[in-house]
Design a protein around this motif. Structure first.
Motif, PDB file in Angstrom:
ATOM      1  N   GLU A  31      24.297  21.993 -19.844  1.00 37.33           N
ATOM      2  CA  GLU A  31      23.083  21.192 -19.920  1.00 37.33           C
ATOM      3  C   GLU A  31      23.150  20.373 -21.208  1.00 37.33           C
ATOM      4  N   SER A  32      24.188  19.596 -21.327  1.00 36.41           N
ATOM      5  CA  SER A  32      24.403  18.861 -22.564  1.00 36.41           C
ATOM      6  C   SER A  32      23.376  17.751 -22.695  1.00 36.41           C
ATOM      7  N   SER A  33      23.471  17.082 -23.816  1.00 34.71           N
ATOM      8  CA  SER A  33      22.507  16.005 -24.057  1.00 34.71           C
ATOM      9  C   SER A  33      22.738  14.842 -23.094  1.00 34.71           C
ATOM     10  N   PHE A  34      23.780  14.964 -22.283  1.00 28.29           N
ATOM     11  CA  PHE A  34      24.010  13.890 -21.302  1.00 28.29           C
ATOM     12  C   PHE A  34      23.231  14.101 -20.010  1.00 28.29           C
ATOM     13  N   SER A  35      22.585  15.255 -19.889  1.00 30.68           N
ATOM     14  CA  SER A  35      21.962  15.562 -18.596  1.00 30.68           C
ATOM     15  C   SER A  35      20.937  14.508 -18.195  1.00 30.68           C
ATOM     16  N   TRP A  36      20.193  13.991 -19.188  1.00 36.79           N
ATOM     17  CA  TRP A  36      19.201  12.964 -18.852  1.00 36.79           C
ATOM     18  C   TRP A  36      19.883  11.698 -18.356  1.00 36.79           C
ATOM     19  N   LEU A  37      21.087  11.438 -18.890  1.00 34.32           N
ATOM     20  CA  LEU A  37      21.805  10.241 -18.464  1.00 34.32           C
ATOM     21  C   LEU A  37      22.264  10.404 -17.018  1.00 34.32           C
ATOM     22  N   TRP A  38      22.755  11.602 -16.701  1.00 40.40           N
ATOM     23  CA  TRP A  38      23.165  11.859 -15.324  1.00 40.40           C
ATOM     24  C   TRP A  38      22.002  11.636 -14.375  1.00 40.40           C
ATOM     25  N   LYS A  39      20.851  12.160 -14.772  1.00 41.63           N
ATOM     26  CA  LYS A  39      19.675  11.989 -13.919  1.00 41.63           C
ATOM     27  C   LYS A  39      19.328  10.512 -13.780  1.00 41.63           C
ATOM     28  N   LEU A  40      19.427   9.815 -14.910  1.00 46.12           N
ATOM     29  CA  LEU A  40      19.105   8.394 -14.915  1.00 46.12           C
ATOM     30  C   LEU A  40      20.000   7.655 -13.930  1.00 46.12           C
ATOM     31  N   LEU A  41      21.264   8.025 -13.908  1.00 46.77           N
ATOM     32  CA  LEU A  41      22.223   7.344 -13.048  1.00 46.77           C
ATOM     33  C   LEU A  41      22.219   7.922 -11.636  1.00 46.77           C
ATOM     34  N   GLY A  42      21.418   8.927 -11.427  1.00 44.01           N
ATOM     35  CA  GLY A  42      21.312   9.497 -10.082  1.00 44.01           C
ATOM     36  C   GLY A  42      22.452  10.418  -9.739  1.00 44.01           C
ATOM     37  N   ALA A  43      23.348  10.683 -10.735  1.00 41.28           N
ATOM     38  CA  ALA A  43      24.497  11.550 -10.456  1.00 41.28           C
ATOM     39  C   ALA A  43      24.015  12.972 -10.162  1.00 41.28           C
ATOM     40  N   ASP A  44      22.975  13.369 -10.879  1.00 45.35           N
ATOM     41  CA  ASP A  44      22.379  14.674 -10.670  1.00 45.35           C
ATOM     42  C   ASP A  44      21.097  14.446  -9.869  1.00 45.35           C
ATOM     43  N   LYS A  45      21.154  14.748  -8.585  1.00 45.74           N
ATOM     44  CA  LYS A  45      20.034  14.424  -7.702  1.00 45.74           C
ATOM     45  C   LYS A  45      18.754  15.090  -8.179  1.00 45.74           C
ATOM     46  N   GLU A  46      17.695  14.285  -8.260  1.00 40.09           N
ATOM     47  CA  GLU A  46      16.401  14.809  -8.682  1.00 40.09           C
ATOM     48  C   GLU A  46      15.807  15.709  -7.603  1.00 40.09           C
ATOM     49  N   LYS A  47      15.112  16.742  -8.032  1.00 46.41           N
ATOM     50  CA  LYS A  47      14.400  17.606  -7.103  1.00 46.41           C
ATOM     51  C   LYS A  47      12.921  17.215  -7.175  1.00 46.41           C
ATOM     52  N   THR A  48      12.351  16.834  -6.035  1.00 44.23           N
ATOM     53  CA  THR A  48      10.981  16.346  -6.055  1.00 44.23           C
ATOM     54  C   THR A  48      10.106  17.073  -5.031  1.00 44.23           C
ATOM     55  N   THR A  49       8.803  16.947  -5.233  1.00 43.57           N
ATOM     56  CA  THR A  49       7.791  17.475  -4.306  1.00 43.57           C
ATOM     57  C   THR A  49       6.866  16.309  -3.956  1.00 43.57           C
ATOM     58  N   PRO A  50       6.446  16.197  -2.701  1.00 44.20           N
ATOM     59  CA  PRO A  50       5.500  15.125  -2.388  1.00 44.20           C
ATOM     60  C   PRO A  50       4.053  15.552  -2.685  1.00 44.20           C
ATOM     61  N   VAL A  51       3.260  14.621  -3.205  1.00 43.66           N
ATOM     62  CA  VAL A  51       1.814  14.844  -3.323  1.00 43.66           C
ATOM     63  C   VAL A  51       1.101  13.650  -2.691  1.00 43.66           C
ATOM     64  N   THR A  52      -0.045  13.897  -2.076  1.00 49.35           N
ATOM     65  CA  THR A  52      -0.783  12.835  -1.392  1.00 49.35           C
ATOM     66  C   THR A  52      -2.268  12.915  -1.753  1.00 49.35           C
TER      67      THR A  52
END
Lengths: 537, 537
Positions: free
Chosen positions: A76-97
């Motif tokens: 979980e290096s300091s690059f993890s945010w960059l991976w997320k930014l680039l979509g390399a690390d797929k985001e986990k999301t929940t829908p709200v309505t």
């Protein structure tokens, strides 16, 4: 916990006279009790029918609360945010309505959120922020009020109008947030700077200022309001610790002053910077490995509210750093008398915060729950810690950094990092360099909170210090900009623009937003430009 | 169309001196050119990384533009909105989504919309409102500016600070919107009422007031700002027509005044009320059958902007009535010099309007397109026409209504409807009743625009008119409330609260929000209560 009786400590004289807050609009005196009475048919308001709001529902895919790690690990290096930014690390999301009409009466819904609404905000969101203030800030009295607002900048505007009269002054740190000063200017409210140290505003300097205040000489009465960003202050990055806060609060009690606590960086308490070479791979960023809410809160410097037994604190909270700046949403925590006036001030200007924002933020916080939100904040804190560390590490790569206790000035007693040009032939280590150290170019104290490094530039070493420090700062700023890097010019952050005694320049550097390679590049450019500028190639 | 050169008509003296607008924050003079330069690395701002905004995307199911009919037909009765409200008539919707990151650079996206942003608003939304102002208002000069704001109430607040100095006055209609007055109060800006008639502010009264202004006697300089709601004015429902607007604008030119046009009801131009018995089943509500945008626009009373060849108009538009009040979103249209100051005023208070609201409203308007939005507005107009008609029809059911030209007072020359108790035995017809008409209870002119009926109550017929009209109004208001109906008390809408010459009371009745059965019920309760109150059972 005491129930604060406003009449016990009468704060009513703090309400401005020349700027009376607006009268309550809708219900004329004596008619209030009919408004909102169940079953009554109202033709009194100017409300459009919600049938004409063109939204059947609004929704969002929101990140899960544990999207960012809380422990600094190899993977979980300091690059993890960059991976997320680039979509390399797929985001986990929940829908709200948020539907137009509620299923249960207590559900958030667009028919209410997109209607003309209470300036205090959606009740569901008020409940959430009240719980947060309660658990996280633990105010020292019972009947404090939480009131939503449209972001801290607007909230401070309303506080100024509510508390200050034209021609009065507000006590501020010697270097401070320029937007807060610009907010005061149209109302002819003047900043009164107080000397600072590594913890922000100095209590001894404040006591002297208040004790020796000479109304005639100053041309204004003794200021009754203190404005501060106590955690990770903008621009200096300083954090006011418990003992200092208690001293300043005691001065408020003695001199009848009020403390406005503008605290956007509260949860971004990153802890002490540890040089890279001394950081173990598995070392947790200070406090960020704690997985229990109470322990997390205990690890944070407390709010002024915790000592506020007289209701003298108006705390400004914002979702700008914890959700998004574009939410233009936050809340006041303060005594009920001030809260009532601030609500009136909203009725004649911003009215309620935007209903799209209120309802989506409410849906998000309801979905996460209190524990989830705390988990999200813990993740954020580590992200900013990693960024802070990455930036300071980059300075240590580019410059010869030495560390020594400050002996004078605002950093007296702090561990001050001083950067100078690296010796030309050696590239090993930064702290125990054998070669003689060349002239210092800049100094700083790595911040323990917030987003900013406040860099002091040693223009006293510059051949043409005969010209003012401000001119040199501007010149260096332009050279940096021409080379492709923008820093915040220190001169922006002086409330008085008095340069007579300055021998140094300053830059405010934000490490909050750049990708790591951009941070590295910007530090390299800075290195090249400042060495040339200081005649130290 | 002329290109307005600010130096040709120098309006700079209109900017307030005592309340100087805030200095531009971020870029110090001379440094602006570097901000936003392509390729430059900025560590100057305090921006969080968009990676930390917890939204992958936000979306909405939006109504299609033709959700409401534009022709008054049997099957599209005034109940259609109720059916939709109850879900009996399934809504037709389209999904819109705003992703975190744009696919094409010009796409709206959350990384921009939820970031700290330009106070002027999202460029995509600025473009849309500029096109709307251009096509719908056709300003008389070329370089007018459109600037987004956080709703007309806040916009008026900023206009007051930007244009007025403490102690000055603003010209307003004799009955006017109380929130706008309350906004002025904290800054010690005072309303100066101007006599009105069936078209709102009277130009002859305004000329006399300006010509004969006595600064010493009045205790303030001649006012330089006119505030008006020219279409469907709140509370009187009056609409200022072209000739009157030209006369008032000419007075602005002569006396060096500015016109602030607060125009939330612009598209709700319902046309003349036609009594139910005279309405053909297929009769279109005036203008609402026109299916071509240009014809629709031509059917509307124009904005002051259309005659504004000197840049003296600040127009305030809001999405509150056309999208939803909770959007807290609207825009200024005015000359570039004023726009620049209003943008500065936003930077130190609200900053930008909420990014959730901006992006969802932008997505909606982009999905609909200009033609779709105009279609939506045409549908809305008919909905409010049907509501206006339903309410006046209900009065005609409950009371004996007679119509006659007004002979004096604000309604001189208008078709004035007067309501009295119905004869006890007869229930046929309303207008040619054979039985002698009992004492008039109330009068009104059915509005041609907006949401309000301004009901004048004939307290001169009341046994105890010896007490003031205001006291009687309050007493009747309470009796109505006790019986279950809330009207807007007329006294709220007096800017000066001077009752010395009043022999009548007033109520502002909003027909914008009730279901038809509630409207009927409220009118029946009103009938019972007022007949009893006026001793006319």
């Amino acid at each position: 916990m005491a129930f604060l009786k406003p009449e016990a400590i009468d704060l009513s004289h703090h309400l401005s006279g020349t700027f009376p807050t607006a009268r309550h609009l809708s219900p004329l005196k004596g008619l209030q009790k009919y408004w909102g009475r169940p079953g009554i048919i109202s033709l009194a308001g100017g409300l459009p029918s919600p049938a004409y709001f063109p939204y059947s529902d609004i929704s969002a895919n929101i990140l899960v609360p544990n999207s960012f790690p809380v422990e600094r690990k190899q993977e979980e290096s300091s690059f993890s945010w960059l991976w997320k930014l680039l979509g390399a690390d797929k985001e986990k999301t929940t829908p709200v309505t948020v539907p137009k009409y509620p299923v249960r009466p207590e559900d958030i819904n667009l028919a209410t959120a997109l209607q003309y609404g209470m300036s205090a905000g959606l009740p569901q969101l008020q409940k959430i922020v009240k719980e947060f203030s309660d658990k996280v800030y633990s105010p020292a009295y019972e009947n404090y009020t939480c009131l939503l607002h449209a972001g801290n900048t607007d909230a401070w505007n309303k506080v100024v109008i509510t508390l200050c009269n034209p021609g009065e002054g507000v006590l501020v740190s010697k270097w401070t947030y320029p937007s807060a000063m610009a907010t005061m200017q149209p109302f002819n409210i003047k900043p009164v700077p107080v000397e600072i140290d590594g913890q922000g505003m100095r209590s001894d300097a404040l006591r002297t200022l208040l004790t020796e205040w000479d109304e005639a000489a100053r041309g204004m009465p003794r200021p009754r309001v203190i404005y501060a960003v106590p955690i990770g202050e903008n621009p200096t990055g300083t954090t006011t610790r418990v003992a200092r806060k208690k001293e300043i609060y005691q001065l408020c009690v003695e001199f009848g002053d009020l403390q406005v606590e503008d605290d956007p960086y509260f949860v971004l308490q990153e802890g002490e910077y540890v040089p890279k070479s001394m950081r173990g791979r598995q070392t947790q960023a200070s406090g960020t490995g704690i997985d229990d809410e109470a322990k997390f809160i205990a690890s944070l410097e407390p709010s002024y509210l915790k000592f506020d037994y007289q209701g003298r604190v108006i705390r400004l909270d914002t979702f700008s750093k914890t959700i998004a700046p574009g939410s233009r949403l936050g809340w006041y925590t303060c005594n009920p008398m001030f809260a009532e006036r601030l609500e009136r001030a909203a009725e004649t200007s911003t009215q309620a915060p935007c209903g799209f924002g209120q309802s989506l933020v409410t849906a998000t916080l309801q979905e996460w729950g209190y524990e989830g939100y705390i988990r999200w904040l813990k993740g954020l804190r580590l992200q900013y810690t990693l960024r802070r560390d990455y930036f300071v590490d980059a300075l240590a790569e580019e410059f010869q950094l030495t560390v020594a206790p400050g002996t004078a000035g605002m950093w007296e007693g702090c561990q001050v990092y001083t950067g100078s040009a690296k010796p030309k032939r050696s590239v090993t280590g930064y702290f125990n360099e054998k070669a003689p150290i060349s002239s210092p170019l800049f100094s700083f104290v790595p911040p323990t909170s917030g987003m900013f490094v406040w860099l002091k530039i040693h223009f006293d070493q510059h051949p043409s210090i005969a010209t003012t420090a401000k001119d040199l700062e501007m010149k260096l700023w332009i050279e940096l900009a021409e080379a492709g890097v923008l820093f915040g010019p220190g001169s922006m952050f002086s409330p008085t623009q008095d340069w007579s005694s300055e021998r140094s320049g300053h830059f405010r550097i934000s490490f909050s937003n750049l990708e790591n390679d951009e941070m590295t590049k910007s530090v390299q450019i800075f290195g090249k430009v400042i060495r040339e500028f200081m005649g130290n190639l």
